[in-house]
Design a protein around this motif. Structure first.
Motif, mmCIF file in Angstrom:
data_model
loop_
_atom_site.group_PDB
_atom_site.id
_atom_site.type_symbol
_atom_site.label_atom_id
_atom_site.label_comp_id
_atom_site.label_asym_id
_atom_site.label_seq_id
_atom_site.Cartn_x
_atom_site.Cartn_y
_atom_site.Cartn_z
ATOM 1 N N GLU A 400 0.877 -1.234 -0.105
ATOM 2 C CA GLU A 400 0.092 0.202 -0.072
ATOM 3 C C GLU A 400 0.693 1.290 -0.122
ATOM 4 O OE1 GLU A 400 -3.265 2.104 -0.293
ATOM 5 O OE2 GLU A 400 -3.429 0.029 -0.438
ATOM 6 N N GLU A 401 2.011 1.270 0.557
ATOM 7 C CA GLU A 401 2.989 2.521 0.778
ATOM 8 C C GLU A 401 3.494 2.784 -0.460
ATOM 9 O OE1 GLU A 401 5.746 1.826 4.011
ATOM 10 O OE2 GLU A 401 4.251 1.975 5.336
ATOM 11 N N ILE A 402 3.940 1.560 -1.098
ATOM 12 C CA ILE A 402 4.625 1.636 -2.533
ATOM 13 C C ILE A 402 3.565 2.033 -3.453
ATOM 14 C CG2 ILE A 402 5.618 0.348 -4.365
ATOM 15 C CD1 ILE A 402 6.721 -1.612 -2.498
ATOM 16 N N ARG A 403 2.319 1.681 -3.401
ATOM 17 C CA ARG A 403 1.261 2.311 -4.456
ATOM 18 C C ARG A 403 1.388 3.639 -4.361
ATOM 19 N NH1 ARG A 403 -1.371 -2.766 -3.632
ATOM 20 N NH2 ARG A 403 -2.542 -2.065 -1.810
ATOM 21 N N HIS A 404 1.211 4.300 -2.757
ATOM 22 C CA HIS A 404 1.036 5.718 -2.441
ATOM 23 C C HIS A 404 2.331 6.377 -2.834
ATOM 24 C CE1 HIS A 404 -0.185 9.095 -0.429
ATOM 25 N NE2 HIS A 404 0.989 9.136 0.281
ATOM 26 N N LEU A 405 3.437 5.913 -2.763
ATOM 27 C CA LEU A 405 4.680 6.464 -3.354
ATOM 28 C C LEU A 405 4.605 6.691 -4.890
ATOM 29 C CD1 LEU A 405 7.152 4.973 -0.987
ATOM 30 C CD2 LEU A 405 6.558 7.381 -1.070
ATOM 31 N N GLN A 406 4.097 5.724 -5.415
ATOM 32 C CA GLN A 406 3.966 5.347 -7.053
ATOM 33 C C GLN A 406 3.162 6.660 -7.565
ATOM 34 O OE1 GLN A 406 3.147 1.461 -7.775
ATOM 35 N NE2 GLN A 406 5.125 0.820 -8.023
ATOM 36 N N PHE A 407 2.131 6.835 -6.592
ATOM 37 C CA PHE A 407 1.246 8.085 -7.128
ATOM 38 C C PHE A 407 1.857 9.309 -6.873
ATOM 39 C CE2 PHE A 407 -1.875 10.946 -5.742
ATOM 40 C CZ PHE A 407 -2.933 10.978 -6.729
ATOM 41 N N GLN A 408 2.618 9.365 -5.719
ATOM 42 C CA GLN A 408 3.053 10.826 -5.494
ATOM 43 C C GLN A 408 4.224 10.853 -6.544
ATOM 44 O OE1 GLN A 408 4.729 10.348 -1.402
ATOM 45 N NE2 GLN A 408 3.231 11.699 -0.613
ATOM 46 N N ILE A 409 5.017 10.110 -7.016
ATOM 47 C CA ILE A 409 5.912 10.103 -7.884
ATOM 48 C C ILE A 409 5.468 10.473 -9.365
ATOM 49 C CG2 ILE A 409 7.733 8.892 -9.242
ATOM 50 C CD1 ILE A 409 8.404 7.433 -7.008
ATOM 51 N N ALA A 410 4.119 9.934 -9.660
ATOM 52 C CA ALA A 410 3.598 10.449 -10.836
ATOM 53 C C ALA A 410 3.158 11.790 -10.768
ATOM 54 C CB ALA A 410 2.376 9.269 -11.006
ATOM 55 N N SER A 411 2.635 12.304 -9.589
ATOM 56 C CA SER A 411 2.110 13.661 -9.514
ATOM 57 C C SER A 411 3.320 14.302 -9.574
ATOM 58 C CB SER A 411 1.401 13.696 -8.185
ATOM 59 O OG SER A 411 0.427 12.997 -8.154
ATOM 60 N N LEU A 412 4.687 14.307 -8.997
ATOM 61 C CA LEU A 412 5.678 15.066 -9.090
ATOM 62 C C LEU A 412 6.073 15.219 -10.508
ATOM 63 C CD1 LEU A 412 7.443 14.265 -5.961
ATOM 64 C CD2 LEU A 412 6.411 16.222 -6.359
ATOM 65 N N ARG A 413 5.851 14.101 -11.423
ATOM 66 C CA ARG A 413 6.240 14.150 -12.642
ATOM 67 C C ARG A 413 5.525 15.020 -13.426
ATOM 68 N NH1 ARG A 413 7.514 7.752 -13.559
ATOM 69 N NH2 ARG A 413 9.811 7.620 -13.083
ATOM 70 N N GLU A 414 4.262 15.037 -13.256
ATOM 71 C CA GLU A 414 3.357 15.871 -13.878
ATOM 72 C C GLU A 414 3.533 17.372 -13.582
ATOM 73 O OE1 GLU A 414 -0.416 14.559 -12.781
ATOM 74 O OE2 GLU A 414 -0.423 12.662 -13.930
ATOM 75 N N GLU A 415 4.047 17.603 -12.285
ATOM 76 C CA GLU A 415 4.134 18.932 -12.005
ATOM 77 C C GLU A 415 5.401 19.508 -12.911
ATOM 78 O OE1 GLU A 415 4.431 19.362 -7.777
ATOM 79 O OE2 GLU A 415 2.337 18.748 -7.575
ATOM 80 N N VAL A 416 6.648 18.626 -12.619
ATOM 81 C CA VAL A 416 7.596 18.982 -13.412
ATOM 82 C C VAL A 416 7.499 19.141 -14.959
ATOM 83 C CG1 VAL A 416 10.111 17.963 -13.994
ATOM 84 C CG2 VAL A 416 9.317 17.664 -11.519
ATOM 85 N N GLU A 417 6.645 18.421 -15.421
ATOM 86 C CA GLU A 417 6.276 18.530 -16.911
ATOM 87 C C GLU A 417 5.735 19.901 -17.208
ATOM 88 O OE1 GLU A 417 4.500 15.210 -18.414
ATOM 89 O OE2 GLU A 417 6.001 13.868 -18.296
ATOM 90 N N ALA A 418 4.810 20.222 -16.393
ATOM 91 C CA ALA A 418 3.876 21.472 -16.432
ATOM 92 C C ALA A 418 4.822 22.559 -15.975
ATOM 93 C CB ALA A 418 2.875 21.355 -15.434
ATOM 94 N N LEU A 419 5.819 22.650 -15.146
ATOM 95 C CA LEU A 419 6.876 23.781 -15.145
ATOM 96 C C LEU A 419 7.814 23.829 -16.097
ATOM 97 C CD1 LEU A 419 7.975 23.113 -11.211
ATOM 98 C CD2 LEU A 419 6.440 25.167 -12.158
ATOM 99 N N GLY A 420 8.142 22.875 -16.549
ATOM 100 C CA GLY A 420 8.810 22.978 -18.035
ATOM 101 C C GLY A 420 8.251 23.499 -19.108
#
Length: 448
Positions: A400-420
């Motif tokens: 469950e923690e891994i799934r939560h971290l994977q979700f956070q990583i995906a969100s961060l990637r989206e933010e980085v792409e949006a900032l770029g």
């Protein structure tokens, strides 16, 4: 393919249909004293085998000695019974056909097991005595049949409540490390077995029809080592009511407990098997109760079954299922069951409530076949299974923690792409708005 001992070979030749038609032809009526040259030779029934085994014991012989006997020696052994001597000799002479059949079955993962084999279930000999089938066929992990477990039985056409109950019981057994013993048929049997396997547990299916066909359904679990399929009938036998009824006792006598999920009243295999288990007290029999339950359920409770309320089943945590069974049966014992003196090292509280009852007569054939062999691996201790259950819980939390971290990583990637993308747009606007007549920087003014 594991070599077959001479004792086992003799029993297979005499008591199985390997090398013969999987189903016997109907006998043709004939006048008294009339013989027929093409009369079908049929294998020995368990009763006939026990009688022959007793004669072998009296003469200090083993089943393997039958392979070398000529017909006159068999007549002497059978005290002048020429008809059966000829029948036994014909059965014993099909050794080549037996070898081909065993090889064919081994190619798909099916193997024989006789009462002369060390892995033959000891509880069959202990509880059934002379009724224990001389020959079994199995696929999968045969050592599972020596482990503690719960027989889960019920109708093929159970209602939604019974189906959910069967799944919950199977899941509880899976998480508790208990074997689910059932019949492999659709409905309650398959649901409970599948639930146990899905919970990383184990199951044993005692089949009343084709083991060969069942491999296509359960092959994945057979290969994983979490399942064993067992049958006393020909591996390709078709379904028949007598076979389905006959295998019921083989389900109950392997288990430590039994739960009847849904039963008709005074008819059907579930009813007949539960009545037999109650009569001989092989195991405590618990019966599911709920609104709209089949009429056989309350009738079985009147005959000695222990009520298992559906509402209570929903509240029981998988790890507490065993303790609840002990408490329920002990409570019923104080009001109905007599004190028992029989004990079992694996489940002392269980056998104190319902003693194992052996067959009325001693099984002399056991002395003819094989001395007591070392039992397969003992079942894991309660402490080990508790640790396993805790580890599974921690694994679930980590997942469950891994799934939560994977979700956070995906969100961060989206933010980085949006900032770029935003940075590129800002830079583009800045470049396009720059004044082309703007004077050069100071350092460039003095250049020629």
């Amino acid at each position: 393919m594991t070599p077959v001992s001479d004792d086992a070979k003799a029993i297979l030749l005499l008591c199985s249909r390997l090398g013969l038609p999987s189903e016997p032809r109907a006998a043709k009526p004939r006048a008294k004293g009339e013989t027929s040259g093409d009369e079908e030779i049929v294998p020995l029934t368990p009763t006939e085998w026990n009688a022959l085994a007793e004669r072998l014991r009296q003469h200090n012989l083993r089943p393997a000695h039958l392979l070398q006997m000529q017909e006159d020696a068999l007549i002497h052994l059978l005290e002048g019974d020429e008809s059966n001597a000829h029948r036994y000799r014909v059965l014993l002479e099909r050794g080549v056909g037996l070898a081909f059949e065993l090889e064919r079955l081994a190619d798909v993962g099916i193997f024989p097991l006789t009462r002369a084999d060390a892995l033959y279930p000891k509880r069959y000999k202990e509880r059934l005595g002379k009724l224990a089938p001389p020959v079994l066929f199995y696929a999968g992990n045969i050592e599972l049949v020596e482990q503690s477990g719960v027989a889960v039985v019920g109708s093929r056409h159970a209602d939604a409540v019974a189906q959910e109950a069967a799944q919950r019981i199977g899941e509880a057994c899976g998480y508790s490390g208990w074997i689910v013993y059932s019949g492999g048929a659709k409905g309650v049997d398959s649901l409970s077995m599948q639930a146990a396997l899905d919970a990383h547990g184990y199951a044993v299916g005692v089949l009343g029809d084709s083991l060969m066909r069942a491999l296509r359904t359960w092959g994945q679990w057979i290969r994983s080592g979490h399942l064993c399929l067992l049958t006393p009938y020909h591996p390709e036998a078709g379904f028949s009511v007598p076979n389905a009824m006959g295998r019921n006792k083989l389900i109950y006598t392997l288990a430590d407990w039994a739960v009847v999920v849904a039963s008709d009243k005074e008819k059907g295999g579930t009813w007949a098997g539960a009545i037999e288990a109650l009569r001989y007290r092989w195991v405590p029999v618990l019966v599911l109760t709920y609104n709209g339950m089949p009429p056989g359920n309350p009738a079985l409770i009147e005959k000695g079954g222990v009520a298992l309320p559906y509402e209570r089943l929903l509240q029981i945590e998988p790890g507490a299922f065993k303790q609840w069974l002990v408490e329920a049966v002990n409570a019923a014992k104080t009001t109905r069951l007599p004190t028992a003196s029989t004990s079992d090292s694996r489940q002392p509280s269980l056998l104190a409530t319902a003693p194992i009852t052996k067959a009325p007569a001693s099984d002399d054939s056991a002395r003819v076949e094989l001395a007591e062999a070392p039992s397969p691996s003992e079942p894991p201790t309660e402490r080990v299974w508790a640790e396993v259950q805790n580890l599974r819980h921690h694994v679930d939390l980590l997942r469950e923690e891994i799934r939560h971290l994977q979700f956070q990583i995906a969100s961060l990637r989206e933010e980085v792409e949006a900032l770029g993308k935003a940075k590129k747009r800002t830079k583009g606007k800045a470049d396009s708005g720059k004044d082309r007549d703007e004077p050069p920087p100071p350092l460039l003014r003095n250049l020629p």
